[in-house]
Design a protein around this motif. Sequence first.
Motif, PDB file in Angstrom:
ATOM      1  N   GLY A  26       0.842  -1.182  -0.074  1.00 18.58           N
ATOM      2  CA  GLY A  26       0.120  -0.070   0.209  1.00 18.58           C
ATOM      3  C   GLY A  26       0.722   1.392  -0.249  1.00 18.58           C
ATOM      4  O   GLY A  26       0.405   2.316  -0.678  1.00 18.58           O
ATOM      5  N   LEU A  27       2.022   1.103   0.822  1.00 14.58           N
ATOM      6  CA  LEU A  27       2.789   2.445   0.900  1.00 14.58           C
ATOM      7  C   LEU A  27       3.518   2.595  -0.344  1.00 14.58           C
ATOM      8  O   LEU A  27       3.885   3.986  -0.370  1.00 14.58           O
ATOM      9  CB  LEU A  27       3.560   2.411   2.203  1.00 14.58           C
ATOM     10  CG  LEU A  27       3.048   2.380   3.373  1.00 14.58           C
ATOM     11  CD1 LEU A  27       3.907   2.262   4.484  1.00 14.58           C
ATOM     12  CD2 LEU A  27       2.408   3.519   3.643  1.00 14.58           C
ATOM     13  N   MET A  28       3.935   1.588  -0.963  1.00 12.98           N
ATOM     14  CA  MET A  28       4.937   1.917  -2.263  1.00 12.98           C
ATOM     15  C   MET A  28       4.047   2.551  -3.576  1.00 12.98           C
ATOM     16  O   MET A  28       4.565   2.918  -4.316  1.00 12.98           O
ATOM     17  CB  MET A  28       5.332   0.739  -2.780  1.00 12.98           C
ATOM     18  CG  MET A  28       4.385  -0.443  -3.217  1.00 12.98           C
ATOM     19  SD  MET A  28       5.409  -2.069  -3.795  1.00 12.98           S
ATOM     20  CE  MET A  28       4.016  -2.882  -4.720  1.00 12.98           C
ATOM     21  N   GLY A  29       2.685   2.652  -3.418  1.00 14.80           N
ATOM     22  CA  GLY A  29       2.027   3.139  -4.455  1.00 14.80           C
ATOM     23  C   GLY A  29       1.747   2.447  -5.610  1.00 14.80           C
ATOM     24  O   GLY A  29       2.673   2.644  -6.524  1.00 14.80           O
ATOM     25  N   PRO A  30       1.133   1.140  -5.851  1.00  8.17           N
ATOM     26  CA  PRO A  30       1.087   0.138  -6.847  1.00  8.17           C
ATOM     27  C   PRO A  30       0.646   1.063  -8.107  1.00  8.17           C
ATOM     28  O   PRO A  30       1.481   0.888  -9.313  1.00  8.17           O
ATOM     29  CB  PRO A  30       0.003  -0.818  -6.398  1.00  8.17           C
ATOM     30  CG  PRO A  30      -0.159  -0.783  -5.024  1.00  8.17           C
ATOM     31  CD  PRO A  30       0.247   0.693  -4.644  1.00  8.17           C
ATOM     32  N   ASP A  31      -0.108   1.835  -8.328  1.00  5.19           N
ATOM     33  CA  ASP A  31      -0.627   2.536  -9.562  1.00  5.19           C
ATOM     34  C   ASP A  31       0.480   3.500  -9.882  1.00  5.19           C
ATOM     35  O   ASP A  31       0.834   3.645 -11.144  1.00  5.19           O
ATOM     36  CB  ASP A  31      -1.799   3.349  -9.191  1.00  5.19           C
ATOM     37  CG  ASP A  31      -3.048   2.391  -9.052  1.00  5.19           C
ATOM     38  OD1 ASP A  31      -2.802   1.148  -9.240  1.00  5.19           O
ATOM     39  OD2 ASP A  31      -4.148   2.935  -9.300  1.00  5.19           O
ATOM     40  N   ALA A  32       1.047   3.998  -9.091  1.00  6.12           N
ATOM     41  CA  ALA A  32       2.505   4.926  -9.204  1.00  6.12           C
ATOM     42  C   ALA A  32       3.392   4.148 -10.026  1.00  6.12           C
ATOM     43  O   ALA A  32       4.124   4.398 -10.920  1.00  6.12           O
ATOM     44  CB  ALA A  32       2.778   5.845  -8.210  1.00  6.12           C
ATOM     45  N   ILE A  33       3.675   2.812  -9.598  1.00  6.21           N
ATOM     46  CA  ILE A  33       4.585   2.129 -10.052  1.00  6.21           C
ATOM     47  C   ILE A  33       4.429   1.460 -11.401  1.00  6.21           C
ATOM     48  O   ILE A  33       5.169   1.641 -12.255  1.00  6.21           O
ATOM     49  CB  ILE A  33       5.030   0.846  -9.226  1.00  6.21           C
ATOM     50  CG1 ILE A  33       5.578   1.346  -7.751  1.00  6.21           C
ATOM     51  CG2 ILE A  33       5.979  -0.166  -9.528  1.00  6.21           C
ATOM     52  CD1 ILE A  33       5.570   0.127  -6.793  1.00  6.21           C
ATOM     53  N   VAL A  34       2.944   0.921 -11.672  1.00  5.54           N
ATOM     54  CA  VAL A  34       2.353   0.861 -12.854  1.00  5.54           C
ATOM     55  C   VAL A  34       2.653   1.961 -13.980  1.00  5.54           C
ATOM     56  O   VAL A  34       3.356   1.600 -15.025  1.00  5.54           O
ATOM     57  CB  VAL A  34       1.092   0.455 -12.737  1.00  5.54           C
ATOM     58  CG1 VAL A  34       0.600   0.063 -14.168  1.00  5.54           C
ATOM     59  CG2 VAL A  34       1.011  -1.047 -11.998  1.00  5.54           C
ATOM     60  N   ALA A  35       2.281   3.023 -13.508  1.00  9.63           N
ATOM     61  CA  ALA A  35       2.476   4.125 -14.457  1.00  9.63           C
ATOM     62  C   ALA A  35       3.859   4.451 -14.724  1.00  9.63           C
ATOM     63  O   ALA A  35       4.310   4.792 -16.003  1.00  9.63           O
ATOM     64  CB  ALA A  35       2.100   5.411 -13.990  1.00  9.63           C
ATOM     65  N   LEU A  87      -5.270   8.362  -9.183  1.00 10.06           N
ATOM     66  CA  LEU A  87      -4.400   9.677  -9.060  1.00 10.06           C
ATOM     67  C   LEU A  87      -3.077   9.547  -8.886  1.00 10.06           C
ATOM     68  O   LEU A  87      -2.129  10.410  -9.205  1.00 10.06           O
ATOM     69  CB  LEU A  87      -5.263  10.707  -8.403  1.00 10.06           C
ATOM     70  CG  LEU A  87      -6.775  11.226  -8.616  1.00 10.06           C
ATOM     71  CD1 LEU A  87      -7.435  12.035  -7.645  1.00 10.06           C
ATOM     72  CD2 LEU A  87      -6.724  11.620  -9.813  1.00 10.06           C
ATOM     73  N   ASP A  88      -2.710   8.369  -8.397  1.00 11.61           N
ATOM     74  CA  ASP A  88      -1.445   8.053  -7.863  1.00 11.61           C
ATOM     75  C   ASP A  88      -0.398   8.398  -9.075  1.00 11.61           C
ATOM     76  O   ASP A  88       0.694   8.555  -9.112  1.00 11.61           O
ATOM     77  CB  ASP A  88      -1.177   6.651  -7.439  1.00 11.61           C
ATOM     78  CG  ASP A  88      -1.958   6.904  -5.953  1.00 11.61           C
ATOM     79  OD1 ASP A  88      -2.670   7.692  -5.866  1.00 11.61           O
ATOM     80  OD2 ASP A  88      -1.463   5.733  -5.159  1.00 11.61           O
ATOM     81  N   ALA A  89      -1.195   7.758 -10.426  1.00  9.35           N
ATOM     82  CA  ALA A  89      -0.226   7.749 -11.704  1.00  9.35           C
ATOM     83  C   ALA A  89       0.031   8.958 -12.234  1.00  9.35           C
ATOM     84  O   ALA A  89       0.556   9.174 -13.429  1.00  9.35           O
ATOM     85  CB  ALA A  89      -0.935   6.798 -12.519  1.00  9.35           C
ATOM     86  N   VAL A  90      -0.840  10.180 -11.771  1.00 11.57           N
ATOM     87  CA  VAL A  90      -0.427  11.487 -12.383  1.00 11.57           C
ATOM     88  C   VAL A  90       0.838  11.868 -12.886  1.00 11.57           C
ATOM     89  O   VAL A  90       1.151  12.291 -13.832  1.00 11.57           O
ATOM     90  CB  VAL A  90      -1.563  12.403 -11.933  1.00 11.57           C
ATOM     91  CG1 VAL A  90      -1.244  13.919 -12.697  1.00 11.57           C
ATOM     92  CG2 VAL A  90      -2.903  12.153 -12.101  1.00 11.57           C
TER      93      VAL A  90
END
Length: 529
Positions: free
Chosen positions: A421-430, A453-456
């Motif tokens: 949760g803390l590593m931001g999965p969607d941010a990593i995917v983006a 919105l983590d991926a922005v």
Amino acid sequence: MSGLPTPAPAEAPHGPDPYRAPAAKAPPPFSWLRPSDPGRKASAGPKVIGAAVLTGALTAWMLGDGLGANLLVCAAVATAGAGLAARSAGRRVRVWTVLWSVLALTLLAVPALSEAGWPVALSLVCALALTSLALHGGRRWPGVLLALPGILWQLVPGLRWAREGLRGLSVPGRGRLVPVLKAVLVAAVLLTVFGWLFASADAAMADMLSSLTPSVGVGELPLRLALFVLGVATSLGFAHIAAGPRRWDRTAVKPGRERGRLEWALPLTALNLMFGAFALVQAVVVLGGRDSIMDNTGMSRSEYARQGFWQLTAVTVLTLVVVAVAKRWAPRSTPGDRRLTRILLGALCLLTLVVVASALGRMYYYVDASGLTRLRLWVLVVEVWLGAVFLLLIAAGLTRSAAWLPRAVVLSAAVTAAVYGLMGPDAIVAEQNVSRFEQSRQIDLRNVRDLSLDAVPALDRLPDDRRTCALELMRIELGARPSPWYATSLAESRAREILADRPLPDASPDGRSACDRAGLRGYGQVREY
């Protein structure tokens, strides 16, 4: 005397035999859910009940607008109520209690940082389970596993416990306080009814009343009321556990019937041989490099990965079941039996690590060829955790006592959920997809359009039409979402800043959508939220 008739023996009385022990009474239904030591259960004091009411009020006020730092605020008040109940019951703080509590608070911090739905939901469920485990305590498998969902069985008993505490509460001046509360309640009802009528009749009156009352629509009242009840029940449930926990470690579990050596060892030996053959095949096929896969299988790396990853994941999970069942039925009468058990199960766990490594390697090939997605990242994390569990099983087999194993397995799962949760999965995917585009100029926008919105920040690096196509759904989501401070995450704040500095174009000059111009067919129409 011998000729006299022998008197007949006296008939047994029809009532119960006074010299026979009375039959044991059957336990009442669901008695196993009650505290095992009710004499130590403290009553619900006014401070505990006040903390529960405050938790309900904060839940109704804050959680109706979304999740963020509000979860930590509500959890802090509920934790204070549980701490007061534990203190009144004379319970002491232990090391594992502190550890589970810290991990639960860490998981509750995920909504304040991330907007990804699945990691936030997972963090919330794990935080509730760890809090229940911290209050119950537990070392053995029954104590740990049954304590995790323990809060679900204490929601209604917690409310009854608070009602009993209110009945026995002596309030100074109670005779004067009750009429005042009744008068306030009647005044509130009258003002609500007549205020609504006056507001409907006159616009100026409606404006004045709207400025004096909280901005909560009538349609939101059922949701707010449900959140209030949920907050009160959850806080009282945790306090009820803290005041008198159910000692699940005392649950008796009968050991499995021992099997004969041949009946038990033959299937495991055959399974170990099959796992060993798979390990040899992997050494020949995979270690030979990219060309070796094509030469030995006739498939590309991505095809080879898709062919077997899910099957290998199923093999890993099923092996855990096999180890658990085999350990329960293993022969254990002699030192030789116990040594044979450790050898066969240890070998199976070691060979399963080869299966885990093969599954991870196949997913690496798949991601390298097709890009990273939420599902692919999630199964990678689960596969890594399963490998850690097998390492713990191997370590338990090498030690004299495996009493630490249940809590270690739960600890590994909690740490994995927190890191995920803390590593931001969607941010990593983006980030992975954008980096792949910067190197190869290829990107599948379907992998990133539905991210949170983590991926922005990562998607903002895409050029022109690809950037617009990737971010337009997120722009619509931001425009339709309220943003009070307590329901705004760090990811949402960052996304608003980025889209405010570099806004997306409102319309296309040629009438085509940005996704059509970027080569993504079928995504021209954007659904409004």
